[in-house]
Design a protein around this motif. Structure first.
Motif, PDB file in Angstrom:
ATOM      1  N   LEU A 351     -73.022  93.459 -38.890  1.00 15.00           N
ATOM      2  CA  LEU A 351     -73.695  94.693 -39.282  1.00 15.00           C
ATOM      3  C   LEU A 351     -74.348  95.372 -38.081  1.00 15.00           C
ATOM      4  CD1 LEU A 351     -75.303  93.638 -42.689  1.00 15.00           C
ATOM      5  CD2 LEU A 351     -73.563  95.398 -42.346  1.00 15.00           C
ATOM      6  N   ARG A 352     -74.916  94.582 -37.177  1.00 13.70           N
ATOM      7  CA  ARG A 352     -75.512  95.166 -35.974  1.00 13.70           C
ATOM      8  C   ARG A 352     -74.441  95.860 -35.135  1.00 13.70           C
ATOM      9  NH1 ARG A 352     -79.843  90.739 -33.642  1.00 13.70           N
ATOM     10  NH2 ARG A 352     -80.438  92.473 -32.240  1.00 13.70           N
ATOM     11  N   ALA A 353     -73.277  95.237 -35.060  1.00 11.52           N
ATOM     12  CA  ALA A 353     -72.171  95.857 -34.319  1.00 11.52           C
ATOM     13  C   ALA A 353     -71.667  97.098 -35.052  1.00 11.52           C
ATOM     14  CB  ALA A 353     -71.038  94.848 -34.143  1.00 11.52           C
ATOM     15  N   ASP A 354     -71.643  97.019 -36.373  1.00 10.75           N
ATOM     16  CA  ASP A 354     -71.194  98.145 -37.191  1.00 10.75           C
ATOM     17  C   ASP A 354     -72.126  99.341 -37.021  1.00 10.75           C
ATOM     18  OD1 ASP A 354     -69.726  99.607 -38.956  1.00 10.75           O
ATOM     19  OD2 ASP A 354     -70.378  98.547 -40.746  1.00 10.75           O
ATOM     20  N   MET A 355     -73.429  99.076 -36.925  1.00  7.09           N
ATOM     21  CA  MET A 355     -74.392 100.169 -36.774  1.00  7.09           C
ATOM     22  C   MET A 355     -74.153 100.936 -35.475  1.00  7.09           C
ATOM     23  SD  MET A 355     -76.917 101.763 -38.245  1.00  7.09           S
ATOM     24  CE  MET A 355     -77.979 100.775 -39.313  1.00  7.09           C
TER      25      MET A 355
END
Length: 645
Positions: A351-355
Motif C-alpha cells: 500500500l505504501r508503494a501504491d500510494m
C-alpha cells in the motif's frame, strides 16, 4: 444538532506532541517514578512482576511492563541481566495554545461547509469509483471520539487511567475522525472514507495530555484487534526505543501506521513516531499546494496532505476549523483506506508503494524533505473506467426505467472487480428494477381487469409474486383477487347450469368443486341450492330405476338402474341403492344362466336331430340370450348344423 443556527465553528491549531525535548527523561523528583520495563525473556518478565514495583500495565504484543517503582527498584531492574532496558513513562500534551476562538453564528454557519481540502487530493474521483473505505478498520489513537451525528464509531478502547470510556473530552480526536470518516449525509462535512470502520483509541485526556504507557496500550490494542490502519496525529522530538519497537511490531503484524511529522516548522527534525521507518510521516500543505509554514520537514517525510483551515467534526455536535500536521495525517490514513478497499489483498508494504502512484509531485523532483513523494492525489485506474461506464448505464436505467436499459446496466455492473462498488450500483439497479416490476405488475393487473380471462389472471399473478412484500404488492393483489372472484363466480354458474342440464356425475362434481371455491355469501348459497337440487333429482331417479328393476328384473332395467346409481355422489343412499341393485343383478344373472342352459340343450338337440324344427327352436333360444361368450359359441355350433334334406 440539525438546527445549524446554534452550531459553533471553531478555529484552532490542534496538534499533540511529547513535552520531552531530549532523551526520554522523567521530570519527577519524588522517590517513585513511572517507567516502562522491557524484558529479554520470561525470566525478565517474572523479575518485574515479582519485584516491589506496582504493575500498571502489561502488554500482549510487547515484551514490556509499565510499573511505578522507587528509585532503588528501578536501579535493580536496570541491572538485571534479563532486563533489556528501562524507559521513563514520559508525559506528552498539546504543543500549541489551548485558546479556542468561537466565531459568531452570522459569520460562518451552514448546513454544508466548504471543504477546499477535497479538491487537491481528487477524492471525489475515488467516490465515483465506489471507493468509500468500506470494511477497512482504522484506529484513531488520540483523545477519543465524541458522539456526533456526522460520525459512526465502530468501537474503541480507553488507555487513560481516569475513565473506561473512549468518548472524546478534548476535541482533537473527534476533529481527526471527521476528516477520515464523516458521513455523506447531505449536511456538515464529507469524510474522505465515509464507510471506513473508525475505532476511538483514547490515549489523551481532557487536557490533551497523555503518556508513553497509554500510547503503547493503544498500539497494543490495535494489534490485538487487527486494525488495518493506525492514525497518530501526535508526536515527540525525543526518541524512544520501546515506542520504536512497538510501531515496528505493529508493522510486522500488517498494520499500516500513519503519523504527523510535527508543527515545529521547516528545517526542524521530524517528530517521533513519524520518524521511524515503519511509520508513514505526513507533512502539511496549504490552499496553494505549498508547504504549510508550521510543517516540520525532513528525509523521513513520505507524503504531504492538506493541513490548513480544515473543517471537521468537534465536541457537542459542533464543527471546528483547525490547522496542523494533525489535520494532514488523517487525509493520508483515509486515502490508504480507499486504496485498501480497491486492493484488499495488498499488504501495508504494498500500500505504501501504491500510494506513490497516487500523488502529484511538489517541490524538488522525486522525493524531497518537504513533501516526500508528493501531495496525495487519487489516480483513476482502468477499473475506474469500467465503474464509470457501469454508473452511467445505471443512471440511464434510473432515468428511462426501460427493462433493456436495466438489463444492460446489470451486465456492466456484474463485470466490476470491486465488490463494494458493485454492491452500491446493484442496490440502485434493484430500486429501478423494483419500480419496473411494480409497473409491469400494474399493467398486467389492468389487463386482467379488462379481459377477465384465466390466462391474463395467471400472468398478472406471476408478476405480483415477483414483487417484494409491501403496499404495492398488497394493493395489486387485492385488485387481482377481485378479478379472480369474478372469474370463479362465472365459472361456477356455468358449471352448475351444465350439471343441471346433463345431470352427469362428472359435471356435478366439477360444479361442486367450483362452488366450493367461492367465498361464503348469497351467491355461493344460491348456486349450492341449485346443485343440491340436481343431486336430489338424481337420487330420486336412481331410487325409481332401482325399484323398477326390482319389480321387473330384466337386464335392461338393471343396466338403466346402475347408470342412475353411478350418477350419485358417494353417500349412504348410494350405498343402499347399490346393495339393492346388486341383488337384482344376481337375480337377472340367475335367470340368464337358466336361459343359457336351455339354449345349450336345444342346440345339442339340433346337432343330434339335424331337423329344421329343432334348429329353429334352438335359434329362438339363442336369440333370447344377451351378448356373451356362451351366446357366441352356441351360435357357431348352431350355424354348423345342416338340417336333413
Amino acid at each position: 444538532m440539525k438546527n445549524m443556527s446554534c452550531k459553533l465553528v471553531v478555529s484552532a491549531t490542534l496538534f499533540f506532541s511529547f513535552l520531552a525535548t531530549g532523551p526520554l527523561a522523567h521530570a519527577q523528583t519524588s522517590s517513585e517514578k513511572e517507567v516502562i520495563v522491557v524484558y529479554k525473556n520470561k525470566a525478565g518478565k517474572d523479575t518485574v512482576l515479582e519485584s516491589d514495583a506496582e504493575v500498571e500495565q502489561q502488554y500482549k504484543h510487547l515484551p514490556a511492563v509499565a510499573v511505578t517503582a522507587d528509585q532503588e527498584t528501578v536501579k535493580e531492574l536496570k541491572q538485571d541481566p534479563d532486563i533489556l532496558y528501562v524507559e521513563n513513562n514520559v508525559s506528552f500534551a498539546a504543543a500549541g495554545g489551548t485558546d479556542v476562538k468561537v466565531l459568531s453564528d452570522s459569520n460562518e454557519t451552514s448546513d454544508n461547509f466548504k471543504q477546499w481540502n477535497l479538491e487537491p487530493i481528487q477524492v471525489k474521483q475515488a467516490w465515483k469509483a465506489g471507493l468509500t473505505g468500506k470494511d477497512v478498520k482504522i484506529a484513531v489513537i488520540d483523545s477519543g471520539i465524541s458522539p456526533h451525528d456526522d460520525l459512526s464509531i465502530a468501537g474503541g478502547y480507553s488507555a487513560v487511567s481516569y475513565t473506561s470510556s473512549y468518548k472524546d473530552d478534548n476535541g482533537h480526536g473527534t476533529h481527526v475522525a471527521g476528516i477520515i470518516g464523516a458521513k455523506h449525509n447531505g449536511y456538515g462535512i464529507d469524510g474522505i472514507a465515509p464507510e471506513a470502520q473508525i475505532y476511538a483509541v483514547k490515549a489523551l485526556d481532557q487536557n490533551g495530555s497523555g503518556n508513553l504507557q497509554s500510547l503503547l496500550q493503544g498500539i497494543d490494542w490495535s494489534i490485538t484487534n487487527r486494525m488495518d490502519i493506525i492514525n497518530m496525529s501526535l508526536g515527540t522530538t525525543a526518541d524512544s526505543q520501546i515506542l520504536h519497537d512497538a510501531v515496528d511490531k505493529a508493522y510486522e503484524q500488517g498494520v499500516l501506521l500513519v503519523a504527523a511529522s510535527g508543527n515545529d516548522g521547516n528545517g526542524k527534525p521530524v517528530d517521533y513516531p513519524a520518524a521511524y521507518s515503519s511509520v508513514v510521516a505526513v507533512s502539511a500543505t496549504n490552499e496553494n499546494n505549498q508547504l504549510a509554514s508550521f510543517s516540520t520537514t525532513g528525509n523521513e517525510v513520505e507524503f504531504s496532505a492538506p493541513g490548513t483551515n480544515i473543517t471537521s467534526t468537534y465536541l457537542h455536535q459542533y464543527y471546528a476549523t483547525g490547522s496542523g500536521t494533525s489535520q494532514a495525517t488523517p487525509h493520508v490514513a483515509a486515502m490508504f483506506a480507499l486504496l485498501k478497499q480497491r486492493d484488499p489483498a495488498e499488504t501495508n508494504v504494498q500500500l505504501r508503494a501504491d500510494m506513490q502512484k497516487n500523488i502529484v509531485d511538489l517541490g524538488a523532483a522525486g522525493r524531497d524533505q518537504q513533501f516526500g513523494y508528493g501531495l496525495i492525489q487519487y489516480k483513476a485506474q482502468e477499473s475506474d473506467a469500467a465503474y464509470t461506464s457501469a454508473e452511467q448505464a445505471v443512471k440511464k436505467a434510473e432515468q428511462t426505467k426501460v427493462q433493456t436499459d436495466i438489463d444492460k446496466a446489470r451486465e456492466l455492473v456484474s463485470q466490476l472487480p470491486d465488490p463494494a462498488a458493485k454492491t452500491a450500483l446493484q442496490k440502485r439497479l434493484d430500486n429501478v428494477q423494483s419500480y419496473r416490476s411494480v409497473k409491469d405488475a400494474k399493467d398486467k393487473v389492468v389487463k386482467a381487469e379488462k379481459y377477465k380471462t384465466q390466462q391474463t389472471v395467471d400472468t398478472a399473478q406471476a408478476a405480483i409474486n415477483k414483487l417484494p412484500n409491501g403496499t404495492d404488492k398488497a394493493n395489486l393483489q387485492k385488485r387481482l383477487d377481485q378479478v379472480k372472484r369474478y372469474i370463479a363466480s362465472k365459472q361456477a354458474k356455468e358449471k352448475v347450469a351444465k350439471a343441471e342440464k346433463s345431470k352427469k356425475k362428472t359435471d356435478v362434481d366439477s360444479a361442486q368443486s367450483a362452488v366450493s371455491k367461492l367465498p361464503d355469501g348469497s351467491e355461493k348459497t344460491v348456486l349450492q341450492k341449485r346443485l343440491n337440487k340436481v343431486k336430489s333429482n338424481n337420487l330420486k331417479t336412481a331410487q325409481q330405476s332401482v325399484s323398477a328393476a326390482e319389480k321387473k328384473s330384466t337386464d335392461a332395467n338393471a343396466t338403466k338402474a346402475q347408470s342412475a346409481v353411478n350418477q350419485l355422489q358417494s353417500s349412504k343412499d348410494k350405498t343402499s341403492l347399490q346393495k339393492r341393485l346388486d341383488k337384482v343383478k344376481k337375480k337377472v344373472a340367475a335367470a340368464e344362466a337358466k336361459k343359457v342352459e336351455a339354449a345349450k340343450n336345444k342346440v345339442k338337440k339340433a346337432e343330434k336331430d339335424k331337423t329344421k324344427k329343432a334348429k329353429t327352436s334352438a335359434q329362438a333360444a339363442v336369440n333370447q340370450l344377451k351378448a356373451s361368450t356362451d351366446k357366441t359359441k352356441l351360435q357357431k355350433r348352431l350355424n354348423a348344423v345342416k338340417p336333413k334334406k
